[in-house]
Design a protein around this motif. Sequence first.
Motif, PDB file in Angstrom:
ATOM      1  N   LEU A 119       0.834  -1.204   0.000  1.00  0.00           N
ATOM      2  CA  LEU A 119       0.000   0.000   0.000  1.00  0.00           C
ATOM      3  C   LEU A 119       0.868   1.253   0.000  1.00  0.00           C
ATOM      4  O   LEU A 119       0.551   2.243  -0.665  1.00  0.00           O
ATOM      5  N   PHE A 120       1.978   1.198   0.722  1.00  0.00           N
ATOM      6  CA  PHE A 120       2.905   2.322   0.774  1.00  0.00           C
ATOM      7  C   PHE A 120       3.473   2.624  -0.615  1.00  0.00           C
ATOM      8  O   PHE A 120       3.466   3.755  -1.085  1.00  0.00           O
ATOM      9  N   VAL A 121       3.950   1.586  -1.297  1.00  0.00           N
ATOM     10  CA  VAL A 121       4.540   1.759  -2.621  1.00  0.00           C
ATOM     11  C   VAL A 121       3.474   2.222  -3.622  1.00  0.00           C
ATOM     12  O   VAL A 121       3.741   3.085  -4.460  1.00  0.00           O
ATOM     13  N   ALA A 122       2.277   1.666  -3.512  1.00  0.00           N
ATOM     14  CA  ALA A 122       1.200   2.069  -4.421  1.00  0.00           C
ATOM     15  C   ALA A 122       0.882   3.553  -4.261  1.00  0.00           C
ATOM     16  O   ALA A 122       0.439   4.195  -5.220  1.00  0.00           O
ATOM     17  N   GLY A 123       1.130   4.114  -3.081  1.00  0.00           N
ATOM     18  CA  GLY A 123       0.859   5.518  -2.835  1.00  0.00           C
ATOM     19  C   GLY A 123       1.993   6.459  -3.209  1.00  0.00           C
ATOM     20  O   GLY A 123       1.842   7.677  -3.112  1.00  0.00           O
ATOM     21  N   LEU A 124       3.128   5.919  -3.634  1.00  0.00           N
ATOM     22  CA  LEU A 124       4.250   6.770  -4.024  1.00  0.00           C
ATOM     23  C   LEU A 124       3.934   7.523  -5.307  1.00  0.00           C
ATOM     24  O   LEU A 124       3.252   7.014  -6.191  1.00  0.00           O
ATOM     25  N   ASP A 125       4.455   8.712  -5.393  1.00  0.00           N
ATOM     26  CA  ASP A 125       4.305   9.504  -6.610  1.00  0.00           C
ATOM     27  C   ASP A 125       5.479   9.163  -7.528  1.00  0.00           C
ATOM     28  O   ASP A 125       6.549   9.764  -7.439  1.00  0.00           O
ATOM     29  N   ARG A 137      15.102   1.917  -8.199  1.00  0.00           N
ATOM     30  CA  ARG A 137      15.995   2.515  -7.207  1.00  0.00           C
ATOM     31  C   ARG A 137      15.183   3.318  -6.182  1.00  0.00           C
ATOM     32  O   ARG A 137      15.408   3.240  -4.983  1.00  0.00           O
ATOM     33  N   ARG A 138      14.229   4.098  -6.679  1.00  0.00           N
ATOM     34  CA  ARG A 138      13.388   4.909  -5.798  1.00  0.00           C
ATOM     35  C   ARG A 138      12.549   4.030  -4.878  1.00  0.00           C
ATOM     36  O   ARG A 138      12.461   4.262  -3.676  1.00  0.00           O
ATOM     37  N   VAL A 139      11.925   2.987  -5.431  1.00  0.00           N
ATOM     38  CA  VAL A 139      11.101   2.090  -4.624  1.00  0.00           C
ATOM     39  C   VAL A 139      11.953   1.399  -3.564  1.00  0.00           C
ATOM     40  O   VAL A 139      11.565   1.306  -2.397  1.00  0.00           O
ATOM     41  N   ARG A 140      13.134   0.939  -3.943  1.00  0.00           N
ATOM     42  CA  ARG A 140      14.014   0.283  -2.968  1.00  0.00           C
ATOM     43  C   ARG A 140      14.414   1.241  -1.848  1.00  0.00           C
ATOM     44  O   ARG A 140      14.449   0.852  -0.674  1.00  0.00           O
ATOM     45  N   GLU A 142      12.750   3.846  -0.790  1.00  0.00           N
ATOM     46  CA  GLU A 142      11.565   4.086   0.041  1.00  0.00           C
ATOM     47  C   GLU A 142      11.284   2.885   0.943  1.00  0.00           C
ATOM     48  O   GLU A 142      10.956   3.045   2.119  1.00  0.00           O
ATOM     49  N   LEU A 143      11.411   1.679   0.399  1.00  0.00           N
ATOM     50  CA  LEU A 143      11.180   0.486   1.217  1.00  0.00           C
ATOM     51  C   LEU A 143      12.246   0.342   2.300  1.00  0.00           C
ATOM     52  O   LEU A 143      11.957  -0.138   3.401  1.00  0.00           O
ATOM     53  N   ALA A 144      13.463   0.750   2.010  1.00  0.00           N
ATOM     54  CA  ALA A 144      14.543   0.681   3.011  1.00  0.00           C
ATOM     55  C   ALA A 144      14.246   1.573   4.209  1.00  0.00           C
ATOM     56  O   ALA A 144      14.685   1.284   5.322  1.00  0.00           O
ATOM     57  N   ALA A 145      13.493   2.638   3.980  1.00  0.00           N
ATOM     58  CA  ALA A 145      13.146   3.561   5.061  1.00  0.00           C
ATOM     59  C   ALA A 145      11.788   3.241   5.690  1.00  0.00           C
ATOM     60  O   ALA A 145      11.388   3.887   6.654  1.00  0.00           O
ATOM     61  N   HIS A 146      11.100   2.247   5.165  1.00  0.00           N
ATOM     62  CA  HIS A 146       9.757   1.905   5.659  1.00  0.00           C
ATOM     63  C   HIS A 146       9.842   1.325   7.073  1.00  0.00           C
ATOM     64  O   HIS A 146      10.758   0.548   7.375  1.00  0.00           O
ATOM     65  N   PRO A 147       8.905   1.662   7.938  1.00  0.00           N
ATOM     66  CA  PRO A 147       8.939   1.171   9.326  1.00  0.00           C
ATOM     67  C   PRO A 147       8.920  -0.359   9.459  1.00  0.00           C
ATOM     68  O   PRO A 147       9.430  -0.890  10.443  1.00  0.00           O
ATOM     69  N   ALA A 148       8.374  -1.063   8.492  1.00  0.00           N
ATOM     70  CA  ALA A 148       8.293  -2.528   8.585  1.00  0.00           C
ATOM     71  C   ALA A 148       9.591  -3.224   8.207  1.00  0.00           C
ATOM     72  O   ALA A 148       9.748  -4.421   8.463  1.00  0.00           O
TER      73      ALA A 148
END
Length: 161
Positions: A119-125, A137-140, A142-148
């Motif tokens: 859901l987090f990635v789906a909400g990325l611009d 690269r951007r998705v990775r 963002e996921l690296a900084a994700h709380p989970a």
Amino acid sequence: MRAPDGFPPSLQPLLARIADRRAARSEAALQADIRQLLLAADVGLHALYYCAIESRAEGNYLSAILNSPALTALVRPLMSYSKDERHIDKHLWKLPIPRYDDADPTHQRLAELGQDQCLFVAGLDLEEGRHFVTLRRRVRAELAAHPARAEIEAIVIEMLG
């Protein structure tokens, strides 16, 4: 069924097959699910891999595992050069990734965390028309900084390490 904007025409048959299997779902929901899967699973559209899943929870479980940097680290020694992630798909299934068991609390937790990330990635611009490597690269990042991330890493290392 019309493919969502940005969905390659060459993948239209895949969309149709998924639609046939998921006829009870609305078209909009199905298209959103497919787009979300492509983004969250970090798939470059030049090489699409997919598999049948029994449930959304199983898909989220696999998404959490497959997007985990821990998985990459565990697969790297199995790769011929062990230095990059090219053709990682040929080796990741050599790891003992357990089939999803909806009665297993650890699997349930990974599914929950995978859904959060999806859901987090789906909400990325994400900018349309950008090269897939830039988007990946951007998705990775963002996921690296994700709380989970930390919890997923710990579970994947314990499960597969």
